[in-house]
Motif scaffolding. Structure first.
Motif, PDB file in Angstrom:
ATOM      1  N   SER A  20       0.838  -1.185   0.000  1.00 12.75           N
ATOM      2  CA  SER A  20       0.000   0.000   0.000  1.00 12.75           C
ATOM      3  C   SER A  20       0.878   1.241   0.000  1.00 12.75           C
ATOM      4  N   CYS A  21       0.359   2.307  -0.566  1.00 14.28           N
ATOM      5  CA  CYS A  21       1.045   3.600  -0.564  1.00 14.28           C
ATOM      6  C   CYS A  21       0.014   4.661  -0.220  1.00 14.28           C
ATOM      7  N   ALA A  22       0.118   5.195   0.974  1.00 14.00           N
ATOM      8  CA  ALA A  22      -0.815   6.211   1.436  1.00 14.00           C
ATOM      9  C   ALA A  22      -0.244   7.597   1.168  1.00 14.00           C
ATOM     10  N   ALA A  23      -1.062   8.470   0.619  1.00 12.01           N
ATOM     11  CA  ALA A  23      -0.626   9.831   0.297  1.00 12.01           C
ATOM     12  C   ALA A  23      -1.278  10.834   1.231  1.00 12.01           C
ATOM     13  N   SER A  24      -0.533  11.881   1.536  1.00 12.36           N
ATOM     14  CA  SER A  24      -1.029  12.907   2.451  1.00 12.36           C
ATOM     15  C   SER A  24      -1.895  13.941   1.753  1.00 12.36           C
ATOM     16  N   GLU A  25      -1.765  13.999   0.432  1.00 14.58           N
ATOM     17  CA  GLU A  25      -2.363  15.089  -0.330  1.00 14.58           C
ATOM     18  C   GLU A  25      -3.834  14.829  -0.631  1.00 14.58           C
ATOM     19  N   ARG A  26      -4.670  15.838  -0.373  1.00 17.91           N
ATOM     20  CA  ARG A  26      -6.093  15.696  -0.673  1.00 17.91           C
ATOM     21  C   ARG A  26      -6.348  15.648  -2.164  1.00 17.91           C
ATOM     22  N   THR A  27      -5.401  16.204  -2.957  1.00 20.52           N
ATOM     23  CA  THR A  27      -5.559  16.182  -4.411  1.00 20.52           C
ATOM     24  C   THR A  27      -4.873  14.970  -5.018  1.00 20.52           C
ATOM     25  N   PHE A  28      -4.795  13.887  -4.234  1.00 20.15           N
ATOM     26  CA  PHE A  28      -4.182  12.638  -4.683  1.00 20.15           C
ATOM     27  C   PHE A  28      -4.675  12.233  -6.059  1.00 20.15           C
ATOM     28  N   GLY A  29      -5.933  12.453  -6.329  1.00 18.04           N
ATOM     29  CA  GLY A  29      -6.532  12.044  -7.590  1.00 18.04           C
ATOM     30  C   GLY A  29      -5.983  12.763  -8.800  1.00 18.04           C
ATOM     31  N   ASN A  30      -5.199  13.809  -8.601  1.00 22.58           N
ATOM     32  CA  ASN A  30      -4.620  14.541  -9.726  1.00 22.58           C
ATOM     33  C   ASN A  30      -3.313  13.940 -10.221  1.00 22.58           C
ATOM     34  N   TYR A  31      -2.746  13.042  -9.430  1.00 24.31           N
ATOM     35  CA  TYR A  31      -1.405  12.543  -9.698  1.00 24.31           C
ATOM     36  C   TYR A  31      -1.421  11.150 -10.321  1.00 24.31           C
ATOM     37  N   ALA A  32      -0.570  10.944 -11.308  1.00 23.60           N
ATOM     38  CA  ALA A  32      -0.249   9.587 -11.732  1.00 23.60           C
ATOM     39  C   ALA A  32       0.722   9.014 -10.705  1.00 23.60           C
ATOM     40  N   MET A  33       0.663   7.702 -10.526  1.00 24.12           N
ATOM     41  CA  MET A  33       1.466   7.051  -9.499  1.00 24.12           C
ATOM     42  C   MET A  33       2.248   5.892 -10.091  1.00 24.12           C
ATOM     43  N   GLY A  34       3.268   5.499  -9.370  1.00 27.62           N
ATOM     44  CA  GLY A  34       4.048   4.364  -9.848  1.00 27.62           C
ATOM     45  C   GLY A  34       4.706   3.608  -8.715  1.00 27.62           C
ATOM     46  N   TRP A  35       5.090   2.383  -9.033  1.00 27.90           N
ATOM     47  CA  TRP A  35       5.895   1.562  -8.138  1.00 27.90           C
ATOM     48  C   TRP A  35       7.238   1.265  -8.825  1.00 27.90           C
ATOM     49  N   ILE A  69      -1.574  -3.236 -10.224  1.00 25.00           N
ATOM     50  CA  ILE A  69      -1.563  -1.920  -9.589  1.00 25.00           C
ATOM     51  C   ILE A  69      -2.983  -1.379  -9.587  1.00 25.00           C
ATOM     52  N   SER A  70      -3.353  -0.708  -8.508  1.00 23.51           N
ATOM     53  CA  SER A  70      -4.686  -0.117  -8.425  1.00 23.51           C
ATOM     54  C   SER A  70      -4.616   1.077  -7.478  1.00 23.51           C
ATOM     55  N   ARG A  71      -5.692   1.834  -7.425  1.00 21.65           N
ATOM     56  CA  ARG A  71      -5.744   2.986  -6.538  1.00 21.65           C
ATOM     57  C   ARG A  71      -7.169   3.239  -6.096  1.00 21.65           C
ATOM     58  N   ASP A  72      -7.297   3.859  -4.937  1.00 23.52           N
ATOM     59  CA  ASP A  72      -8.583   4.277  -4.407  1.00 23.52           C
ATOM     60  C   ASP A  72      -8.453   5.746  -4.036  1.00 23.52           C
ATOM     61  N   ASN A  73      -8.903   6.611  -4.901  1.00 25.75           N
ATOM     62  CA  ASN A  73      -8.742   8.043  -4.677  1.00 25.75           C
ATOM     63  C   ASN A  73      -9.561   8.536  -3.478  1.00 25.75           C
ATOM     64  N   ALA A  74     -10.572   7.805  -3.109  1.00 24.45           N
ATOM     65  CA  ALA A  74     -11.393   8.208  -1.971  1.00 24.45           C
ATOM     66  C   ALA A  74     -10.613   8.144  -0.655  1.00 24.45           C
ATOM     67  N   VAL A  75      -9.609   7.266  -0.617  1.00 23.23           N
ATOM     68  CA  VAL A  75      -8.812   7.131   0.606  1.00 23.23           C
ATOM     69  C   VAL A  75      -7.350   7.450   0.357  1.00 23.23           C
ATOM     70  N   ASN A  76      -7.064   8.091  -0.771  1.00 24.26           N
ATOM     71  CA  ASN A  76      -5.702   8.553  -1.084  1.00 24.26           C
ATOM     72  C   ASN A  76      -4.669   7.440  -0.997  1.00 24.26           C
ATOM     73  N   THR A  77      -4.990   6.291  -1.561  1.00 28.51           N
ATOM     74  CA  THR A  77      -4.105   5.138  -1.437  1.00 28.51           C
ATOM     75  C   THR A  77      -3.958   4.400  -2.764  1.00 28.51           C
ATOM     76  N   MET A  78      -2.724   3.968  -3.014  1.00 27.79           N
ATOM     77  CA  MET A  78      -2.416   3.130  -4.164  1.00 27.79           C
ATOM     78  C   MET A  78      -1.979   1.755  -3.658  1.00 27.79           C
ATOM     79  N   TYR A  79      -2.185   0.746  -4.478  1.00 28.18           N
ATOM     80  CA  TYR A  79      -1.870  -0.620  -4.064  1.00 28.18           C
ATOM     81  C   TYR A  79      -1.045  -1.326  -5.134  1.00 28.18           C
ATOM     82  N   LEU A  80      -0.328  -2.358  -4.698  1.00 30.65           N
ATOM     83  CA  LEU A  80       0.336  -3.266  -5.622  1.00 30.65           C
ATOM     84  C   LEU A  80       0.097  -4.683  -5.109  1.00 30.65           C
ATOM     85  N   GLU A  81      -0.752  -5.408  -5.803  1.00 32.46           N
ATOM     86  CA  GLU A  81      -1.020  -6.798  -5.474  1.00 32.46           C
ATOM     87  C   GLU A  81       0.006  -7.643  -6.202  1.00 32.46           C
TER      88      GLU A  81
END
Length: 123
Positions: A20-35, A69-81
């Motif tokens: 899991s990758c938790a982000a502090s930013e409320r605008t998390f949904g604006n960012y592309a993410m990576g592992w 890889i997946s993400r849940d913008n509602a909780v500002n978190t990205m995942y890697l299964e």
């Protein structure tokens, strides 16, 4: 943006882990993410990336079909299964965010990095 990666650990070959990758930013949904990952004595390498909405993903050939890889913008978190893990997957895994909404595979295109979480796969 502050990123906090978690979920690493020791697992046997063939096993699974979820990072899991938790982000502090409320605008998390604006960012592309990576592992990315870095094995001992090796360069940091791209693993997977996801765009702002989760509609576009891209994987390194070495993990394609095994990692998701997946993400849940509602909780500002990205995942890697990670499934069907292999000893060569052993590395410190880093999550990263970039100031653009589109995916990217180059580490230099990411602006923010988490501290890393260690994944060890035993044979």
């Amino acid at each position: 943006v502050q990123l906090q990666a978690s979920g690493g650990g020791l697992v046997q070959a063939g096993g699974s882990l979820r990072l899991s990758c938790a982000a502090s930013e409320r605008t998390f949904g604006n960012y592309a993410m990576g592992w990315f990952r870095q094995a001992p004595g090796k360069e940091r390498e791209f693993v997977a990336t996801i765009n702002w909405s989760g509609s576009t993903t891209y994987y390194a050939d070495s993990v394609k079909g095994r990692f998701t890889i997946s993400r849940d913008n509602a909780v500002n978190t990205m995942y890697l299964e990670m499934n069907s893990l292999k000893p060569e997957d052993t590395a410190v895994y880093y999550c990263a965010a970039r100031d653009y909404s589109a995916v990217a595979t180059a580490a230099t295109l990411y602006n923010y990095w988490g501290q890393g979480t260690l994944v060890t796969v035993s044979s």
